[in-house]
Each structure stands twice: as structure tokens, then as C-alpha cells.
Design an enzyme around this catalytic site. Structure first.
Site, short mmCIF file in Angstrom:
data_model
loop_
_atom_site.label_atom_id
_atom_site.label_comp_id
_atom_site.label_asym_id
_atom_site.label_seq_id
_atom_site.Cartn_x
_atom_site.Cartn_y
_atom_site.Cartn_z
N GLU A 169 0.86 -1.18 0.00
CA GLU A 169 0.00 0.00 0.00
C GLU A 169 0.90 1.22 0.00
O GLU A 169 1.77 1.37 0.87
CB GLU A 169 -0.91 0.02 1.23
CG GLU A 169 -2.06 -0.95 1.18
CD GLU A 169 -2.97 -0.81 2.39
OE1 GLU A 169 -2.82 0.17 3.14
OE2 GLU A 169 -3.81 -1.70 2.59
N ASP A 194 -6.43 9.13 9.44
CA ASP A 194 -5.04 8.88 9.80
C ASP A 194 -4.73 9.40 11.20
O ASP A 194 -5.09 10.53 11.56
CB ASP A 194 -4.09 9.57 8.81
CG ASP A 194 -4.25 9.04 7.40
OD1 ASP A 194 -4.77 7.92 7.26
OD2 ASP A 194 -3.87 9.74 6.45
#
Length: 279
Positions: free
Chosen positions: A50, A61
Site C-alpha cells: 500500500e 489517519d
């Protein structure tokens, strides 16, 4: 059409193990270092890569990946440069699947049709776009599938059986199960509940289920690998990368080795998990 992602999960399944999926922010701390680290990850045991696309306003995040994104943006990383890193990686590795992970705004600004064409040409295999719900599939998901890219959707502890069919309708490649309610790196998952969730998702789909958020080390990776088709490690890997920087936040001679040693340890945990569970 069978994609690299399909092939890699099939290979891992044939080997009787889960896949190790690694996440790093592209351009952290600079593009040249990112390329060298990404090239080294498959040799260390990563099955699927990824690659993060930095964005100024990430919604999922935690602090570590937010900081990585800011370092990447400061280094001048753009969507085009991320694709350039993937294209360069592909010159050295034709087989390892690459998934771009990020948010829709930079893709929208880049232009969806242009982005999909350039991503395909660069050797990207799939997309994880955190802020596009299934109701917005016409924006990017359907065009991505038509372009030959997998579109990987997130399921969470709050995704119930009523919602799952909608989430899974156009998902391909694998399902990414977020093991905690919250942001990346925020807490340790309850492994018994992760197992229950993977079993429940599999009642709705034949796709592999990879589990991420909260995987800290080889031990937690092994605990998840015993029951999931894949283990995703992001925050802990970003932290390992950062630990190798000098006082000014620059890569050092130890950077690549620091990251690959950590990934090799994770890979060992993932690969031994089901054998240990059977003993």
C-alpha cells in the site's frame, strides 16, 4: 479479469498463510528514499504494497501517518510523483501488487480519467480511497473497475449485516477490515472480536479479508494472521521508518535496513501464525 492482487492472495492461500500488506507514505521523507524502501519491501516479505498519497486533511489517519503525510508534502510529493515512483518500482518488480491509498480530493484535482489512465500505465493494481462511500461509486469506483483496477473498500466494527452488501457491491481485490473504531494507530484490537468480524464478513463475500489498524509488531500480526486472509501494517511501519531519520528528519544509511528488518520480523510472524495455531 485476474489481477496481481487476486494472484497474490491465491498464492498465499495455496501456501496456507495470510498475506502481509505493508503501508508507507510515498515521499516520506523524500521520493528517492521512498523508492528504495518500496523496492526492498517484497524482498523482506511484503506480499502487497500500500502506497500512501499525501493529503493535507486526512480523516482516518492517526498522528504518525498525518506527520508522514506532512513530511511528504514538504518534500514536494504530488499525485504525479507518486505515480512516477510506482512506475520506477515496476521496472524492478513486475509481480508485487501495488495499491494506492489516500483521499479523493487530490485525484479529483488531477482528473479522474487522467488519473486512472496514468495509474494503470504506471503499474498500479488497486485503490483504497478512504472518504468515498459506496453511494459515490460513480465518482471513481466504477470508472476504476472499468479501467482494470481493483477498488478496495473498508469495513469497520460499526458496519452491520444490513450495510455490508452495499459496501461489498463493487469491492474487488480484497476487503480491508478496520479492526478498531477510530484512527490509525490509536489502540490495540480485540482479537476475538476481529475473528468474529472476519467470519461475519466472509458470510457475505468470497473476497479475501485483510485486517489492519492496531497491528504493532510480529506478535499482533501473528494473532490476526491466524484467522484473516491478510494483515495490514501501517502506523508501526511508518514509526520504524521515522526512527531511522537523523536529527533534521532526513533519511540515513540505516533507513532501508531498519524498515526491512521490521518487515522481515512481521513476515515471520504472519507466516508462522497458522502453523502455531494448529500445534
Amino acid at each position: 479479469m485476474t489481477t496481481r492482487i487476486d494472484q497474490r492472495f491465491a498464492l498465499c492461500r495455496a501456501e496456507g498463510r495470510a498475506a502481509l500488506v505493508t503501508y508507507l507514505m510515498c515521499g516520506d521523507p523524500d521520493l528517492a528514499t521512498s523508492l528504495e524502501v518500496i523496492k526492498a519491501l517484497p524482498r523482506a516479505g511484503a506480499d502487497v504494497l500500500e502506497v500512501g498519497m499525501p493529503f493535507t486533511d486526512p480523516m482516518a489517519d492517526g498522528p504518525s501517518i498525518q506527520a508522514a503525510g506532512l513530511r511528504s508534502l514538504k518534500a514536494g510529493t504530488t499525485v504525479g510523483k507518486v505515480l512516477g515512483v510506482v512506475a520506477e518500482f515496476r521496472k524492478h518488480d513486475p509481480d508485487t501488487p501495488v495499491v494506492l491509498m489516500g483521499y479523493y480530493n487530490p485525484i479529483y484535482i488531477y482528473g479522474v480519467d487522467r488519473f486512472l489512465a496514468d495509474a494503470r500505465a504506471a503499474g498500479v493494481d488497486g485503490l483504497i480511497i478512504v472518504d468515498l462511500p459506496a453511494e459515490e461509486d460513480a465518482e471513481l469506483c466504477i470508472p476504476a473497475l472499468k479501467a482494470g483496477l481493483n477498488f478496495i473498500r473498508l469495513a469497520t466494527p460499526t458496519t452491520d449485516d444490513k450495510r455490508l452488501p452495499t459496501i461489498l457491491a463493487n469491492t474487488s481485490g480484497f476487503v480491508y477490515y478496520v479492526s478498531v473504531t477510530g484512527i490509525t494507530g490509536s489502540t490495540i484490537p480485540d482479537y476475538s472480536r476481529v475473528t468474529e468480524a472476519v467470519t461475519r464478513i466472509k458470510r457475505h463475500t468470497a473476497l479475501p479479508v485483510a485486517v489492519g489498524f492496531g497491528v504493532k509488531n510480529a506478535q499482533s500480526a501473528a494473532a490476526i494472521a491466524a484467522h484473516a486472509d491478510g494483515v495490514v501494517v501501517g502506523t508501526a511501519l511508518v514509526d520504524a521508518l521515522k526512527s531511522s531519520f537523523d536529527a533534521e528528519g532526513r533519511a540515513t544509511a540505516a533507513t532501508v535496513d531498519t524498515v526491512t528488518a521490521f518487515v522481515a520480523d512481521l513476515a515471520q510472524g504472519v507466516r508462522s501464525a497458522r502453523q502455531a495455531a494448529a500445534e
